[in-house]
Enzyme design. Sequence first.
Site, mmCIF file in Angstrom:
data_model
loop_
_atom_site.group_PDB
_atom_site.id
_atom_site.type_symbol
_atom_site.label_atom_id
_atom_site.label_comp_id
_atom_site.label_asym_id
_atom_site.label_seq_id
_atom_site.Cartn_x
_atom_site.Cartn_y
_atom_site.Cartn_z
ATOM 1 N N LYS A 113 21.422 -6.226 29.012
ATOM 2 C CA LYS A 113 19.130 -5.865 28.839
ATOM 3 C C LYS A 113 18.902 -7.204 28.365
ATOM 4 C CE LYS A 113 18.682 -1.293 28.530
ATOM 5 N NZ LYS A 113 17.771 -0.154 27.735
ATOM 6 N N LYS A 199 25.077 1.288 38.897
ATOM 7 C CA LYS A 199 24.207 2.619 38.064
ATOM 8 C C LYS A 199 22.850 2.698 39.276
ATOM 9 C CE LYS A 199 23.096 2.413 33.835
ATOM 10 N NZ LYS A 199 22.344 2.909 32.977
ATOM 11 N N LYS A 202 16.377 3.009 36.686
ATOM 12 C CA LYS A 202 14.683 2.451 35.711
ATOM 13 C C LYS A 202 14.499 0.809 36.482
ATOM 14 C CE LYS A 202 13.158 6.469 33.076
ATOM 15 N NZ LYS A 202 13.133 6.394 31.392
#
Length: 336
Positions: A113, A199, A202
Site C-alpha cells: 500500500k 487477488k 477494492k
Amino acid sequence: MGRQRIFSGVQPTGNLHLGNYLGAIRNWVEIQSQFDNFFCVVDLHAITVPHKPETLAQDTYAIAALYLACGIDLEYSTIFIQSHVSAHSELTWLLNCITPLNWLEDMIQFKEKALKQGENVGVGLLDYPVLMASDILLYQTDKVPVGEDQKQHLELTRDIVNRFNHFFAKPDQRVLKLPEPMIRQEGARVMSLTDGTKKMSKSDPSEMSRINLLDPPDEIAKKIKRCKTDPIRGLEFDNPERPESNNLLTLHMLLSGKTKEEVATECQEMGWGQFKPLLTDTVIEALKPIQDKYQAVMNDKSYLESVLRHGKHKAEAIANQTLTQVKAAMGYSMPL
Ligand code: AMP
Ligand code: TRP
C-alpha cells in the site's frame, strides 16, 4: 464453558466484492451459530489511506447493512462500528508503545500500500496492524475468520500478545488471549477477473476486475463476458498454467453450492462461450437474495440504527473491561 468468541471486520472503503464475501462474510454466516461473534465495520482502518469525509458515514452503514443482508444473525452475532467504541483507539496507543517498529515495516500489506501511495503515506498506514490487533484483543477473541491476505496480520497480533504478556502479565494472570486465525481453503483467495494471478481487490482501479455484491444483473453479465480467459477448450481446477480457469470454476462451485467433483465434470468439456453464461446465471442468482435484503435494510434506517446502538453497548462493555485490565497490568493509576 461459554462459546468460543469470534471477531472479524471489513473496512468501509468501496463496495464489497465476491472476494470479501467468499473469503470472509460467507464463512462467518456458516459458523456463527457455534460461536459468540463480534462483527465490526472497521471505519478507523478506512482512513489509513486518503478517504472521502462526505461518504464515510454512509459507506459504514452500507457495510453493516450488507452484513445483515448476507445472513449475519443477531441471535448469535453482534454488529457494531469500530469508531463507536473508543477503547479501540486507546488500546492501539498502549500497544504501539510495545510494538517494535521493524515488525510493522516488514508487513507485506504495508509495503504494497505504501508503494501505491507514493509520497503520501500516513503514520496510520504503518500502524494499521496494531489497530487490528487491538480490535481482536479487546474481545478476548479465540478465532479470527479472514481471507488468506490477513494471515500475516494475525501472526503479528499473536507476537504482540506474547510480548505484552512477557513484559506485563503475572504468570497466574492472563491479560490478553492468544487468538487463532481461521482461514478456509476454498474462497480464501478470490482472484481478479482481469488477471487470474492477482487477488480481487477494492483498490484495483478497474471496476471490471471485480464483481461487487450490489452489482445489478446487467453489470455482472458485462463483467463476466469481458473477463480474462485462455485459448484452451475445456475447463479445469488446479492447473497452475490456467489461473483464470481455476478461479472462475471456484466461483461457480462456491456460489452454486455444487461440489468440486460435480463442477469439474460439468465443465470439463465446455468452451468459454458456454461456461460464461452459466457462471453469469449462477452469480446473479446467488446475489439476488442478498441484494433484496440489503434494500429492505437500507429502507429501514431506524432498524439499522437500533442494531448498531445495541451492538455498540454490548461491544463497549467487554472492550472496556479488557482495556482496564491492560492499563492495570501496565501500571496505570485508575481514573478517580
Ligand atoms: P478488506 O476488503 O481488506 O476490508 O477485507 C475484508 C475481508 O475480506 C478480509 O477477511 C479479507 O481477507 C477478505 N478478502 C479481501 N479480498 C479477498 C479476496 N480477493 N479473496 C478472499 N478474501 C478476500
Ligand atoms: N485488516 C482487515 C482487512 O483488511 C480488516 C480488519 C480490521 C480485521 N480489524 C480486523 C479483520 C480484526 C479481522 C479482525 O481485511
